[in-house]
Design a protein around this motif. Sequence first.
Motif, PDB file in Angstrom:
ATOM      1  N   ASN A 178      52.514  21.238   8.791  1.00 16.97           N
ATOM      2  CA  ASN A 178      53.877  20.861   8.415  1.00 16.97           C
ATOM      3  C   ASN A 178      54.079  19.352   8.357  1.00 16.97           C
ATOM      4  OD1 ASN A 178      54.393  23.572   8.417  1.00 16.97           O
ATOM      5  ND2 ASN A 178      55.571  23.599  10.308  1.00 16.97           N
ATOM      6  N   ARG A 179      53.043  18.622   7.997  1.00 16.41           N
ATOM      7  CA  ARG A 179      53.132  17.164   8.018  1.00 16.41           C
ATOM      8  C   ARG A 179      52.679  16.556   6.692  1.00 16.41           C
ATOM      9  NH1 ARG A 179      50.332  16.924  13.987  1.00 16.41           N
ATOM     10  NH2 ARG A 179      52.177  17.514  15.189  1.00 16.41           N
ATOM     11  N   LYS A 180      53.001  17.213   5.606  1.00 15.66           N
ATOM     12  CA  LYS A 180      52.579  16.700   4.310  1.00 15.66           C
ATOM     13  C   LYS A 180      53.580  15.677   3.798  1.00 15.66           C
ATOM     14  CE  LYS A 180      50.252  20.988   3.005  1.00 15.66           C
ATOM     15  NZ  LYS A 180      50.238  22.126   2.061  1.00 15.66           N
ATOM     16  N   PRO A 181      53.105  14.528   3.334  1.00 15.73           N
ATOM     17  CA  PRO A 181      54.036  13.578   2.713  1.00 15.73           C
ATOM     18  C   PRO A 181      54.503  14.124   1.373  1.00 15.73           C
ATOM     19  CG  PRO A 181      51.772  12.822   2.504  1.00 15.73           C
ATOM     20  CD  PRO A 181      51.723  14.037   3.369  1.00 15.73           C
ATOM     21  N   LEU A 186      57.942  16.074  -6.977  1.00 17.38           N
ATOM     22  CA  LEU A 186      58.217  17.437  -6.529  1.00 17.38           C
ATOM     23  C   LEU A 186      59.560  17.912  -7.059  1.00 17.38           C
ATOM     24  CD1 LEU A 186      57.168  17.281  -2.764  1.00 17.38           C
ATOM     25  CD2 LEU A 186      56.006  18.573  -4.551  1.00 17.38           C
ATOM     26  N   PHE A 187      59.650  19.216  -7.330  1.00 15.21           N
ATOM     27  CA  PHE A 187      60.964  19.797  -7.613  1.00 15.21           C
ATOM     28  C   PHE A 187      61.696  19.940  -6.284  1.00 15.21           C
ATOM     29  CE2 PHE A 187      63.656  23.573  -7.469  1.00 15.21           C
ATOM     30  CZ  PHE A 187      64.608  23.202  -8.414  1.00 15.21           C
ATOM     31  N   LEU A 188      62.839  19.300  -6.171  1.00 20.91           N
ATOM     32  CA  LEU A 188      63.594  19.332  -4.929  1.00 20.91           C
ATOM     33  C   LEU A 188      64.929  20.031  -5.175  1.00 20.91           C
ATOM     34  CD1 LEU A 188      62.934  15.702  -3.651  1.00 20.91           C
ATOM     35  CD2 LEU A 188      61.810  17.814  -2.929  1.00 20.91           C
ATOM     36  N   PRO A 189      65.192  21.122  -4.469  1.00 20.06           N
ATOM     37  CA  PRO A 189      66.451  21.830  -4.666  1.00 20.06           C
ATOM     38  C   PRO A 189      67.619  21.039  -4.097  1.00 20.06           C
ATOM     39  CG  PRO A 189      65.266  22.762  -2.809  1.00 20.06           C
ATOM     40  CD  PRO A 189      64.350  21.735  -3.430  1.00 20.06           C
ATOM     41  N   PRO A 243      60.894  28.110   1.277  1.00 18.88           N
ATOM     42  CA  PRO A 243      59.463  28.291   1.022  1.00 18.88           C
ATOM     43  C   PRO A 243      58.636  27.015   1.177  1.00 18.88           C
ATOM     44  CG  PRO A 243      60.742  29.541  -0.571  1.00 18.88           C
ATOM     45  CD  PRO A 243      61.725  28.711   0.209  1.00 18.88           C
ATOM     46  N   ALA A 244      59.188  25.867   0.860  1.00 11.64           N
ATOM     47  CA  ALA A 244      58.440  24.598   0.991  1.00 11.64           C
ATOM     48  C   ALA A 244      58.884  23.793   2.207  1.00 11.64           C
ATOM     49  CB  ALA A 244      58.612  23.754  -0.273  1.00 11.64           C
ATOM     50  N   PHE A 245      59.812  24.317   2.986  1.00 12.64           N
ATOM     51  CA  PHE A 245      60.336  23.573   4.125  1.00 12.64           C
ATOM     52  C   PHE A 245      59.233  23.211   5.116  1.00 12.64           C
ATOM     53  CE2 PHE A 245      61.659  23.898   8.596  1.00 12.64           C
ATOM     54  CZ  PHE A 245      62.484  22.799   8.684  1.00 12.64           C
ATOM     55  N   GLY A 246      58.364  24.174   5.429  1.00 11.20           N
ATOM     56  CA  GLY A 246      57.333  23.906   6.420  1.00 11.20           C
ATOM     57  C   GLY A 246      56.443  22.754   6.025  1.00 11.20           C
ATOM     58  N   ASP A 247      55.920  22.795   4.802  1.00 12.73           N
ATOM     59  CA  ASP A 247      54.983  21.759   4.357  1.00 12.73           C
ATOM     60  C   ASP A 247      55.579  20.358   4.455  1.00 12.73           C
ATOM     61  OD1 ASP A 247      53.197  23.743   3.775  1.00 12.73           O
ATOM     62  OD2 ASP A 247      53.426  23.635   1.605  1.00 12.73           O
ATOM     63  N   TYR A 248      56.847  20.213   4.069  1.00 13.61           N
ATOM     64  CA  TYR A 248      57.417  18.884   3.869  1.00 13.61           C
ATOM     65  C   TYR A 248      58.562  18.557   4.837  1.00 13.61           C
ATOM     66  CZ  TYR A 248      54.782  19.306  -0.454  1.00 13.61           C
ATOM     67  OH  TYR A 248      53.772  19.474  -1.371  1.00 13.61           O
ATOM     68  N   GLN A 249      58.645  19.268   5.970  1.00 15.59           N
ATOM     69  CA  GLN A 249      59.799  19.048   6.847  1.00 15.59           C
ATOM     70  C   GLN A 249      59.807  17.667   7.483  1.00 15.59           C
ATOM     71  OE1 GLN A 249      59.713  20.979  10.935  1.00 15.59           O
ATOM     72  NE2 GLN A 249      58.287  22.322   9.851  1.00 15.59           N
ATOM     73  N   ASP A 250      58.670  16.983   7.545  1.00 17.27           N
ATOM     74  CA  ASP A 250      58.610  15.653   8.144  1.00 17.27           C
ATOM     75  C   ASP A 250      58.612  14.534   7.104  1.00 17.27           C
ATOM     76  OD1 ASP A 250      58.471  16.979  10.518  1.00 17.27           O
ATOM     77  OD2 ASP A 250      56.490  16.269  11.091  1.00 17.27           O
ATOM     78  N   ALA A 251      58.656  14.882   5.825  1.00 19.35           N
ATOM     79  CA  ALA A 251      58.526  13.887   4.760  1.00 19.35           C
ATOM     80  C   ALA A 251      59.830  13.154   4.513  1.00 19.35           C
ATOM     81  CB  ALA A 251      58.060  14.565   3.470  1.00 19.35           C
ATOM     82  N   MET A 252      59.714  11.948   3.928  1.00 18.32           N
ATOM     83  CA  MET A 252      60.885  11.125   3.595  1.00 18.32           C
ATOM     84  C   MET A 252      60.667  10.493   2.228  1.00 18.32           C
ATOM     85  SD  MET A 252      61.349   9.271   7.340  1.00 18.32           S
ATOM     86  CE  MET A 252      59.578   8.971   7.541  1.00 18.32           C
ATOM     87  N   LEU A 259      65.628  16.741   0.545  1.00 21.97           N
ATOM     88  CA  LEU A 259      64.336  17.378   0.331  1.00 21.97           C
ATOM     89  C   LEU A 259      64.468  18.899   0.443  1.00 21.97           C
ATOM     90  CD1 LEU A 259      63.690  14.347   1.564  1.00 21.97           C
ATOM     91  CD2 LEU A 259      61.348  15.153   1.273  1.00 21.97           C
ATOM     92  N   TYR A 260      63.748  19.518   1.416  1.00 18.31           N
ATOM     93  CA  TYR A 260      63.821  20.975   1.548  1.00 18.31           C
ATOM     94  C   TYR A 260      64.579  21.400   2.811  1.00 18.31           C
ATOM     95  CZ  TYR A 260      60.264  20.843  -2.091  1.00 18.31           C
ATOM     96  OH  TYR A 260      59.588  20.612  -3.266  1.00 18.31           O
TER      97      TYR A 260
END
Length: 508
Positions: A178-181, A186-189, A243-252, A259-260
């Motif tokens: 869960n630490r992907k930049p 990206l498509f961001l809702p 669905p993408a929250f986990g991957d990018y929850q730490d991203a800025m 973001l998600y």
Amino acid sequence: MVRLVLVLGDQLTPSIAALRHADKAQDLVVMAEVATEARYVLHHPKKIALILAAMRKFAGRLRAEGWQVAYTKLNDPQNTGSIPAELLRRASQTGARRAVATRPGEWRLIEALETVPLDLEMLEDDRFLASHADFDRWAEGRKQLRMDYFYREMRRRTGLLMEGDRPAGGKWNFDRENRKPARDDLFLPAPLRFDPDEPVAEVLDLVETRFGKNFGRLHPFGLATDAPQAEAALAHFIETGLPAFGDYQDAMLAGRPFLYHSLISTYLNIGLLDPLDVCRRVEADWKAGRVPLNAAEGFIRQIIGWREFVRGIYFREGPGYTRRNALGHDRDLPALYWGAETGMVCLREAVSQTRDEAYAHHIQRLMVTGNFALLAGIDPAQVHEWYLAVYADAFEWVEAPNTLGMSQFADGGLFASKPYISSGNYIDRMSDYCGACRYSVKSKVGDDACPFNLLYWHFLSRHRDRLEGNPRMAQMYRTWDRMDARKRVAILEDARLFLDRMSRGETV
């Protein structure tokens, strides 16, 4: 005889304990918009508007369900200005001698209600999964309180994401995944927004008049202000963001505040959503194959792990918790936290987003604004007050332990095993902020060096006596000791000069 039933602005749940224990046929629900609650810190205008609008709609719902409701608006000429005084005013009007309330989420208000000369029964807020007694039983005898172990117990108790007595997927958390930049392509809702209806518009006019000078932009306003809207916002997030929250929850990402992320913490904290129901719905989407496990687990952990854990800490530690300052930090909060110009893009992004939305996600709070305050030695009481003021989801039971314990290490390690600090490298890895910054994240010394790089080593140096024995800090000190002595001197001097400029009010 009539009994008064107090309902507060963060207790907007029809099944709240005080209402469950009341008699609809004869008891009087008391709700009040009061100056003491609106002004004890300089709340963001969006936060004030959200709570007042949601209170008014909830009062309307109660009336439609057959409750008698005595509601005081903020601009009512009869308004006495505080919750205790409003209770007494309604008692005088009705002759009531008894009252019932659900225990507030701030010691300040609990203590104020305890002075009211009525027979007042305060019931535990059982919207939470762990009672105070539950948490105290878990915490008893432990030298340190760690969320991870508490979270495991909550998983077992609720059965969420469990396969028999083992965690789904064989692991309790999926942080490593869960630490992907985030990439800027990206498509961001977009979060679901709600056009102000007539009750909300009336509140917005009132808030603009009374609190328009507070830090924060009131308009545009699109927050959910009743349970159906909050449910719609949750459903929209589960479908488009989870669905993408986990991957990018730490991203800025600069200019992309959401973001998600779900933006439902405020709705949970004022009672428009039920935490266990939210988690069950997320789990159901994982079971149906619509959401990956790392996303479902990361989201559920924030609710049954962090949210429940920090509440347990707050009430176990008592009213004095907010005064803790284990590191002795005493520097004033710099003006950049209130929107003054800064060359640091990460802080400018986090603060401007906070100003516009009354929102920033957990990494922006912990590793940008919180990290900088800790490294710079800002007085934790001032940091606490700032977080409490500027975020719509901030109520002291949830904000204080996150700020004073996790972010500022002001409780000396009760909450966190080590200070959450980093140099600029972490921010560079998790964001696109550094490319446009006035400072160089690659520079470790000199006028152009990223302030996080300078302050990181300055923090470690000045707190060495306390921290070098921490096993999780040992490698940091070995790295510092291996550094050329002249470079160490230069770093500490550049950090001191930076802090001096900041304290003098210069742009940094």
